[in-house]
Design a protein around this motif. Structure first.
Motif, PDB file in Angstrom:
ATOM      1  N   PHE A   1       0.832  -1.199   0.000  1.00 24.03           N
ATOM      2  CA  PHE A   1       0.000   0.000   0.000  1.00 24.03           C
ATOM      3  C   PHE A   1       0.867   1.249   0.000  1.00 24.03           C
ATOM      4  CE2 PHE A   1      -2.579  -3.298   1.957  1.00 24.03           C
ATOM      5  CZ  PHE A   1      -3.768  -3.178   1.258  1.00 24.03           C
ATOM      6  N   LYS A   2       0.403   2.243  -0.733  1.00 20.70           N
ATOM      7  CA  LYS A   2       1.025   3.563  -0.650  1.00 20.70           C
ATOM      8  C   LYS A   2       0.602   4.216   0.670  1.00 20.70           C
ATOM      9  CE  LYS A   2       0.525   4.345  -5.645  1.00 20.70           C
ATOM     10  NZ  LYS A   2       1.952   4.326  -6.008  1.00 20.70           N
ATOM     11  N   ILE A   3       1.401   5.152   1.139  1.00 15.52           N
ATOM     12  CA  ILE A   3       1.016   5.987   2.275  1.00 15.52           C
ATOM     13  C   ILE A   3       0.821   7.407   1.755  1.00 15.52           C
ATOM     14  CG2 ILE A   3       1.725   6.971   4.482  1.00 15.52           C
ATOM     15  CD1 ILE A   3       0.910   4.058   4.670  1.00 15.52           C
ATOM     16  N   TYR A   4      -0.377   7.924   1.972  1.00 19.92           N
ATOM     17  CA  TYR A   4      -0.788   9.227   1.439  1.00 19.92           C
ATOM     18  C   TYR A   4      -0.766  10.252   2.573  1.00 19.92           C
ATOM     19  CZ  TYR A   4      -3.588  12.506  -1.341  1.00 19.92           C
ATOM     20  OH  TYR A   4      -4.035  13.592  -2.047  1.00 19.92           O
TER      21      TYR A   4
ATOM     22  N   ASP B   1       4.524  -2.550   3.125  1.00 21.42           N
ATOM     23  CA  ASP B   1       4.312  -3.868   2.533  1.00 21.42           C
ATOM     24  C   ASP B   1       4.054  -4.871   3.642  1.00 21.42           C
ATOM     25  OD1 ASP B   1       5.023  -2.542   0.233  1.00 21.42           O
ATOM     26  OD2 ASP B   1       6.952  -3.557  -0.012  1.00 21.42           O
ATOM     27  N   PHE B   2       3.037  -5.699   3.441  1.00 26.10           N
ATOM     28  CA  PHE B   2       2.669  -6.715   4.422  1.00 26.10           C
ATOM     29  C   PHE B   2       2.930  -8.109   3.850  1.00 26.10           C
ATOM     30  CE2 PHE B   2      -0.043  -3.045   5.138  1.00 26.10           C
ATOM     31  CZ  PHE B   2      -0.125  -2.917   6.515  1.00 26.10           C
TER      32      PHE B   2
ATOM     33  N   THR C   1       5.200  -9.868   8.644  1.00 24.13           N
ATOM     34  CA  THR C   1       6.268  -8.872   8.535  1.00 24.13           C
ATOM     35  C   THR C   1       5.662  -7.589   7.996  1.00 24.13           C
ATOM     36  OG1 THR C   1       6.922  -9.414   6.265  1.00 24.13           O
ATOM     37  CG2 THR C   1       8.018 -10.627   8.049  1.00 24.13           C
ATOM     38  N   LEU C   2       6.221  -6.487   8.466  1.00 24.28           N
ATOM     39  CA  LEU C   2       5.743  -5.165   8.096  1.00 24.28           C
ATOM     40  C   LEU C   2       6.937  -4.377   7.585  1.00 24.28           C
ATOM     41  CD1 LEU C   2       3.177  -3.341   8.324  1.00 24.28           C
ATOM     42  CD2 LEU C   2       4.048  -2.641  10.556  1.00 24.28           C
ATOM     43  N   SER C   3       7.023  -4.150   6.286  1.00 23.56           N
ATOM     44  CA  SER C   3       8.137  -3.409   5.693  1.00 23.56           C
ATOM     45  C   SER C   3       7.711  -1.972   5.477  1.00 23.56           C
ATOM     46  CB  SER C   3       8.559  -4.043   4.362  1.00 23.56           C
ATOM     47  OG  SER C   3       8.946  -5.385   4.552  1.00 23.56           O
ATOM     48  N   MET C   4       8.415  -1.046   6.100  1.00 21.15           N
ATOM     49  CA  MET C   4       8.078   0.371   6.036  1.00 21.15           C
ATOM     50  C   MET C   4       9.097   1.068   5.139  1.00 21.15           C
ATOM     51  SD  MET C   4       7.113   0.900  10.084  1.00 21.15           S
ATOM     52  CE  MET C   4       6.401   2.522   9.831  1.00 21.15           C
TER      53      MET C   4
END
Length: 371
Positions: A58-61, A116-117, A126-129
């Motif tokens: 997902f994008k972060i807006y 990214d999940f 995992t949570l990639s930021m």
């Protein structure tokens, strides 16, 4: 599945008449496409209609209201802010619901542009930021707190930087013909996104390999998704893959499942052909005598570009071929080449990506002179 973003979000593009309607249209298209090569019935392996994706990006807006998740719009006119997503797994959905509030509270949203999940069916995630800035010790400390609050594994990424706080993988469990297999899935590497359909793909493939015996050659083996269950059907398996990280994971997965009759080798398909024909020698094959293998069966799961003329010529040497394709168009091209020497004896369609035009295919081919 009901989704308020249907027709606007660019992720799901075929939503008329629900899940059954989109699947029926895709199946009809491939049946017509492949009828000249295989007039028989195509086995259909459907997905669950929602909560099927174990991997999502997902994008972060950013705007005056703070941060939101976003997806590309269907009309390609910018980004669409979303609050939830109906196709991600229940594990991912649960973390999504809480994540943004914790990011705001911990002050780690500045320059964040994506999340990214990657989740397992057992609940690991995992949570990639992804950031447009370098990550420092303060970020690391706050991200460690995020891990504790959400029970996830956080990875921070920015240009030329990857920070792993605890681990960068999850362990997936697949149930194949009443047997459990475990796989290490590393973030930012290829994994099958729809675990339930993946299980069906492997089970259908195993049925096509029943009773063949001998040794198996697999090209494009990845982290051993198919390789490890296939090892139960053959005396030995020789599997190749160009990615060093995938080969490393494949060897871990082999040990994780107590399998001992697989040899994973880091070679491209072209390099392996050269090695098999004695054109070149490779240090990576040192100590392995390829000529000792009784390779009469070939399994391939290539990228979207498919095989092409030369790899198909190599494939035509084998008595039995099993081909998994993520692109029916390139599959059709390859089957037209392979049909000079082989007959299609079984075909399946796997709906890995509901509400899109994508449909994965499986094909079993047998050399005409052995029929």
């Amino acid at each position: 599945m009901q989704c308020e973003y249907f027709g606007i979000c660019g992720s799901c593009r075929d939503y008329e008449e629900g899940y059954e309607g989109q699947l029926e249209r895709k199946v009809a298209a491939v049946q017509e496409m492949f009828a000249p090569l295989f007039p028989g019935g195509i086995t259909i392996c459907p997905s669950t209609p929602e909560r099927y994706r174990s991997r999502a990006e997902f994008k972060i807006y950013h705007d005056e209201n703070g941060i939101s998740y976003a997806m590309n719009r269907h009309d390609r006119q910018g980004a669409l802010k979303i609050e939830h997503c109906s196709i991600v797994s229940a594990t991912i959905a649960s973390v999504m619901d809480k994540l943004l509030a914790h990011i705001n509270d911990l002050g780690i949203g500045h320059k964040l542009f994506g999340v990214d999940f990657l989740a397992s069916q057992e609940g690991e995630i995992t949570l990639s930021m992804l950031y447009h800035k370098a990550l420092d010790d303060e970020w690391k400390s706050n991200a460690q707190e995020l891990e504790k609050r959400l029970g996830v594994y956080v990875i921070g990424r920015s240009r030329k930087q990857k920070l792993i706080l605890s681990q960068d993988y999850i362990t997936e469990k697949l149930r194949i013909n009443d047997r459990e297999y475990r796989y290490i899935h590393i973030e930012n590497s290829f994994t099958q996104p729809n675990p339930r359909v993946n299980e069906q793909m492997i089970e259908w493939s195993l049925a096509q390999l029943e009773g063949i015996g001998g040794d198996l050659l697999e090209l494009y083996c990845g982290a051993g998704n198919f390789t490890i269950p296939f090892a139960t059907k053959f005396e030995r398996v020789l599997a190749t893959e160009i990615s060093k990280a995938s080969i490393h994971a494949a060897k871990q997965n082999m040990a994780l499942n107590g399998v001992e009759n697989i040899e994973f080798v880091r070679l491209s398909a072209e390099e392996f052909t050269q090695a098999l024909d004695g054109v070149r020698e490779f240090r990576r094959l040192e100590g392995l005598k390829v000529s000792d293998y009784r390779l009469k069966t070939l399994f391939v799961d290539p990228p979207r570009a498919g095989l092409g003329e030369e790899p198909c010529a190599f494939a035509s040497r084998f008595e039995h071929l099993l081909y998994i394709s993520c692109n029916p168009e390139t599959l059709l091209r390859d089957l037209e080449i392979l049909s000079r020497t082989h007959m299609v004896t079984a075909m399946a369609a796997f709906d890995q990506f509901p509400y899109t035009h994508h449909l994965e295919m499986g094909v079993k081919l047998t050399k005409k002179e052995t029929l």
